[in-house]
Design an enzyme around this catalytic site. Structure first.
Site, PDB file in Angstrom:
ATOM      1  N   TYR A   1       0.787  -1.234   0.000  1.00 27.12           N
ATOM      2  CA  TYR A   1       0.000   0.000   0.000  1.00 27.12           C
ATOM      3  C   TYR A   1       0.821   1.287   0.000  1.00 27.12           C
ATOM      4  O   TYR A   1       0.253   2.372  -0.015  1.00 27.12           O
ATOM      5  CB  TYR A   1      -0.947   0.003   1.209  1.00 27.12           C
ATOM      6  CG  TYR A   1      -1.900  -1.163   1.190  1.00 27.12           C
ATOM      7  CD1 TYR A   1      -2.895  -1.248   0.242  1.00 27.12           C
ATOM      8  CD2 TYR A   1      -1.784  -2.201   2.102  1.00 27.12           C
ATOM      9  CE1 TYR A   1      -3.767  -2.323   0.198  1.00 27.12           C
ATOM     10  CE2 TYR A   1      -2.651  -3.283   2.082  1.00 27.12           C
ATOM     11  CZ  TYR A   1      -3.633  -3.332   1.119  1.00 27.12           C
ATOM     12  OH  TYR A   1      -4.486  -4.393   1.090  1.00 27.12           O
TER      13      TYR A   1
ATOM     14  N   ASN B   1     -13.557   2.325  -0.793  1.00 30.75           N
ATOM     15  CA  ASN B   1     -12.583   1.247  -0.678  1.00 30.75           C
ATOM     16  C   ASN B   1     -13.063   0.408   0.500  1.00 30.75           C
ATOM     17  O   ASN B   1     -12.861   0.770   1.646  1.00 30.75           O
ATOM     18  CB  ASN B   1     -11.180   1.789  -0.439  1.00 30.75           C
ATOM     19  CG  ASN B   1     -10.141   0.687  -0.362  1.00 30.75           C
ATOM     20  OD1 ASN B   1     -10.448  -0.464  -0.106  1.00 30.75           O
ATOM     21  ND2 ASN B   1      -8.889   1.065  -0.583  1.00 30.75           N
TER      22      ASN B   1
ATOM     23  N   HIS C   1     -14.880  -8.561  -0.508  1.00 29.67           N
ATOM     24  CA  HIS C   1     -14.972  -9.962  -0.886  1.00 29.67           C
ATOM     25  C   HIS C   1     -15.944 -10.758  -0.023  1.00 29.67           C
ATOM     26  O   HIS C   1     -16.176 -11.933  -0.290  1.00 29.67           O
ATOM     27  CB  HIS C   1     -13.581 -10.600  -0.795  1.00 29.67           C
ATOM     28  CG  HIS C   1     -12.500  -9.698  -1.282  1.00 29.67           C
ATOM     29  ND1 HIS C   1     -12.347  -9.363  -2.609  1.00 29.67           N
ATOM     30  CD2 HIS C   1     -11.542  -9.011  -0.603  1.00 29.67           C
ATOM     31  CE1 HIS C   1     -11.331  -8.525  -2.737  1.00 29.67           C
ATOM     32  NE2 HIS C   1     -10.831  -8.300  -1.538  1.00 29.67           N
TER      33      HIS C   1
ATOM     34  N   ASP D   1     -25.820  -4.750  -0.612  1.00 30.41           N
ATOM     35  CA  ASP D   1     -27.220  -4.353  -0.543  1.00 30.41           C
ATOM     36  C   ASP D   1     -27.369  -2.867  -0.227  1.00 30.41           C
ATOM     37  O   ASP D   1     -28.255  -2.203  -0.788  1.00 30.41           O
ATOM     38  CB  ASP D   1     -27.959  -5.187   0.501  1.00 30.41           C
ATOM     39  CG  ASP D   1     -28.118  -6.644   0.086  1.00 30.41           C
ATOM     40  OD1 ASP D   1     -27.872  -6.983  -1.089  1.00 30.41           O
ATOM     41  OD2 ASP D   1     -28.478  -7.454   0.966  1.00 30.41           O
TER      42      ASP D   1
ATOM     43  N   HIS E   1      -9.585   0.319  -5.178  1.00 35.11           N
ATOM     44  CA  HIS E   1      -8.594  -0.451  -4.434  1.00 35.11           C
ATOM     45  C   HIS E   1      -7.215   0.102  -4.760  1.00 35.11           C
ATOM     46  O   HIS E   1      -6.906   0.350  -5.928  1.00 35.11           O
ATOM     47  CB  HIS E   1      -8.667  -1.937  -4.778  1.00 35.11           C
ATOM     48  CG  HIS E   1      -9.985  -2.528  -4.419  1.00 35.11           C
ATOM     49  ND1 HIS E   1     -10.321  -2.853  -3.125  1.00 35.11           N
ATOM     50  CD2 HIS E   1     -11.078  -2.795  -5.180  1.00 35.11           C
ATOM     51  CE1 HIS E   1     -11.553  -3.318  -3.104  1.00 35.11           C
ATOM     52  NE2 HIS E   1     -12.032  -3.283  -4.338  1.00 35.11           N
TER      53      HIS E   1
ATOM     54  N   SER F   1      -4.244  -1.429  -4.276  1.00 35.84           N
ATOM     55  CA  SER F   1      -3.442  -2.453  -4.941  1.00 35.84           C
ATOM     56  C   SER F   1      -4.244  -3.068  -6.084  1.00 35.84           C
ATOM     57  O   SER F   1      -5.456  -2.931  -6.151  1.00 35.84           O
ATOM     58  CB  SER F   1      -3.039  -3.545  -3.945  1.00 35.84           C
ATOM     59  OG  SER F   1      -4.182  -4.273  -3.533  1.00 35.84           O
TER      60      SER F   1
ATOM     61  N   ARG G   1      -9.198 -12.559  -3.602  1.00 37.04           N
ATOM     62  CA  ARG G   1      -9.390 -11.122  -3.831  1.00 37.04           C
ATOM     63  C   ARG G   1      -9.870 -10.814  -5.254  1.00 37.04           C
ATOM     64  O   ARG G   1     -10.172  -9.669  -5.574  1.00 37.04           O
ATOM     65  CB  ARG G   1      -8.097 -10.365  -3.560  1.00 37.04           C
ATOM     66  CG  ARG G   1      -7.656 -10.433  -2.125  1.00 37.04           C
ATOM     67  CD  ARG G   1      -6.423  -9.572  -1.898  1.00 37.04           C
ATOM     68  NE  ARG G   1      -5.813  -9.861  -0.628  1.00 37.04           N
ATOM     69  CZ  ARG G   1      -6.196  -9.345   0.545  1.00 37.04           C
ATOM     70  NH1 ARG G   1      -7.206  -8.512   0.590  1.00 37.04           N
ATOM     71  NH2 ARG G   1      -5.554  -9.671   1.645  1.00 37.04           N
TER      72      ARG G   1
END
Length: 123
Positions: free
Chosen positions: A3, A52, A58, A65, A78, A80, A89
């Site tokens: 990151y 993010n 996941h 929802d 994201h 990465s 992922r």
């Protein structure tokens, strides 16, 4: 290593300056319910949301929802490249409810999402 070493708070200050006079707000939580509550709170009044969802990307049907229940467009981001990482992922439960997905450009992913939201609807 994945990151980078710049804090999001420092990057957010730069982003705010670079995109002035647009009003940007920042919310962070490690709690799924807090994220859902914030989406429901602002999801009918803002021009766009950049989300993010981290690991919840996941796993969270509830965030999926919540995004589907609001009218504000959401861009999934994201830092990465999730497709260059572990297999689990590679699947996002929230992408289908988002306007789009930006992944793998470091913190600049947020700027790219902001550019999209600013130009949304313009040819």
């Amino acid at each position: 290593e994945v990151y980078g070493n710049q804090s999001f708070e420092t990057f957010f200050q730069t982003l705010t300056q670079s995109f002035a006079p647009i009003e940007l707000y920042y919310f962070q939580s490690n709690l799924e319910g807090d994220i859902i509550n914030k989406l429901q709170e602002v999801g009918f009044s803002l021009d766009g949301i950049i989300l993010n969802a981290g690991g919840y990307t996941h796993t969270s049907v509830a965030i999926h929802d919540a995004i589907g229940a609001i009218t504000t467009p959401v861009v999934e981001v994201h830092i990465s490249n999730v497709f260059a990482r572990e297999e689990f992922r590679h699947h996002s439960l929230i992408t289908s409810k988002c306007a789009g997905l930006i992944t793998g450009f470091g913190l600049q992913s947020y700027a790219l999402a902001l550019i999209y939201l600013m130009n949304r609807g313009n040819p």
